[in-house]
Design an enzyme around this catalytic site. Sequence first.
Site, mmCIF file in Angstrom:
data_model
loop_
_atom_site.group_PDB
_atom_site.id
_atom_site.type_symbol
_atom_site.label_atom_id
_atom_site.label_comp_id
_atom_site.label_asym_id
_atom_site.label_seq_id
_atom_site.Cartn_x
_atom_site.Cartn_y
_atom_site.Cartn_z
ATOM 1 C CD GLU A 47 27.125 48.211 90.578
ATOM 2 O OE1 GLU A 47 27.148 47.045 90.992
ATOM 3 O OE2 GLU A 47 28.111 48.976 90.594
ATOM 4 C CB CYS A 261 32.314 48.775 91.596
ATOM 5 S SG CYS A 261 33.124 47.381 92.385
ATOM 6 C CG ASN A 388 30.503 48.151 96.902
ATOM 7 O OD1 ASN A 388 29.656 47.312 97.165
ATOM 8 N ND2 ASN A 388 31.347 48.019 95.884
ATOM 9 C CD GLU A 389 32.980 44.378 96.229
ATOM 10 O OE1 GLU A 389 32.152 43.474 96.444
ATOM 11 O OE2 GLU A 389 33.692 44.419 95.213
#
Length: 669
Positions: A47, A261, A388-389
Amino acid sequence: MSRFKSFLSCIVVLNLVCIAMAQAQVSVTVEPRAKPISPDLFGIFFEDLNYAADGGLYAELLQNRSFEYQATEQLTWNPLTSWELVARGGGKGSLAIEAASPLHPNNPHYVVVNVASPGAGVGLSNSGFDGIAVRAGEKYDLSLFARQVYTGRRWSNPQRFDTPSSLVARLENADGTVLGEASLEVLGSGWKRLTATLTASQSDPQARFVLLATTQGGIGLDEISLFPQKTFRNRPNGLRPDLAQVLADLKPSFVRFPGGCLVHGDGLGNLYRWKDTIGPVEQRRGQSNIWRYHQSVGLGFFEYFQFCEDIGAKPLPIVPAAVCCQNSGQMGGTGQEGLPMAEMPAFIQDVLDLIEYANGPATSTWGAKRAAAGHPGPFHLEYVGIGNEDAQTPVFRERFKMIDDAVKARHPEVTVIGTAGPSPNGKDFDEGWKFANELKLPVVDEHYYQSPDWFLANQHRYDSYDRTKSKVFVGEYASKGNAWLNAMAEAAYMTSLERNGDVVRLASYAPLLAREGHTQWNPDLIYFTATAVCPTVNYYVQQLFSINHGDSFFSTTVSTPAGGASVSEKNLATSCVKDSKTGDIILKLINVSTNPVPAQVIFPGDFGDINPVAACTVLSGDPRAKNTFATPQEVVPRTSQLTVSRSFQYDMPASSFTVIRIKGSTTVK
Ligand code: AHR
């Protein structure tokens, strides 16, 4: 598999018999059917966090090369951040940021150097990312876009630029000594790409780049780039070789990218759009990073795919589920929001186009763009993660299902990965799994950052997962520390991932990379500066699992015989796998306790011949030990030869992780 079926009653016992202070017994049992382990189990998660991309893996040496930094990214930033006006030898002039007639609409700002009086040169300097590290004798490729600009001083007719403007590009050290130099000429009012090569005469970890105009008048400049010629695998627009190599050395089976994120972004306007990250770099649309800095997207989807191919890892891109991060705008912002339904068809088409970009023929619309970038063949994309989550809300579910339905219908060959929130349990986790089961998703992404104790106590988490339902991607996990105790807890837990390699399909530690002085998240797996790389103790654990993975698992149990003082079962972990390519049997032994555990390892007769030659790799150290730039060797793997037999003594050092790789053994006759 069939070779194992004839051993329904076969029990292989590997006994660790403690003969000193503590006594333990470990039994390794071959179950009626050997358990297969996912071939993709251990990968990495990249990331752009902690300056992992710009200022990190992406080899660009100049910061803010396209003059797009904004105060919305960091309060003190502006389009001239990391640039400075330079006037030499009586030169007079100024810098201005302009947006009229930009190089490309995705790259709207550029700088104009206005030279009133050139003296020995007027221009600008760039300090890179905490200085520019150059090495004596190495070559650096400069490229920039330039055009002559009417400033009202030199030309009476702004339409006629018939005399070139001169530029000098230099690498300089702190006291102004020139380390490398090249000249360029700018002619005409249209943007033109100019290139030159600078060769560094001396090494300097903190050089600066200087670009001086030596003629009067105005010059517009944009996308000023300085790249080392030496990149990983010599790829143009490539990666920093030392950082790329330390990742390659992990031998990951996959790379999850580009976040995290970062993917679902800070508000709907900040969703990561892969199409903005391909094509000529000056036409890509950089944007603010949810981690509060700028992403140039010079490291874009083509470069990610290329890197995966270069290191033999499967690409695992994550696309947003058409919702932004639930933590968006923490200072009173939006929270999770979904794209308006009117925008969903185009968004879904982008996801389908990504698959075509990766796998489609060079004659297809998006395959042609891949081919134009220099890769006519496919990138063999197998997985796509959606979301993503994300918080499990109706807004999320509605959009996720629309994307999933479309991918399933058009690309049933691609495995879709769903998401189950940011925690190992709780509402989002439960609802994420319920939703995944409803949709019959093949794989679900779980995330957890927990204490070492949690990892030691949860080694049986996956033993009871339903094998008939979705498989698991442990897409992000870490034990919240870079001490050896943390890494041992992760190692113990990873034996449980191997044991459950039939239901846990993929796993990746997070986060991966962090530039010293620019971390938004700790701990990380690898720290780096402009010139050095420091793999943490956690890195070596990941690496030992990855390079010693197997494709079938011999079930293990740990027990201590009644009577003697016992070692807590929680503090011992084992796994035994076979790598069918080499025929090697690989035994992993983790002793988290601070006492050595002498052990007797016994392979019973059913196990077949045991090759006496084994490589024994040990990581051990004080549980508080850390690898740092000052002490990089606190815990590093040490390999020696070990003679093994059907029954052999092995003393597990205190606080240790041992990998015994028994060469080409014939197993289970
Ligand atoms: O790995 C760091 C962050 O942790 C990721 O971006 C996010 O998915 C998680 O919350």
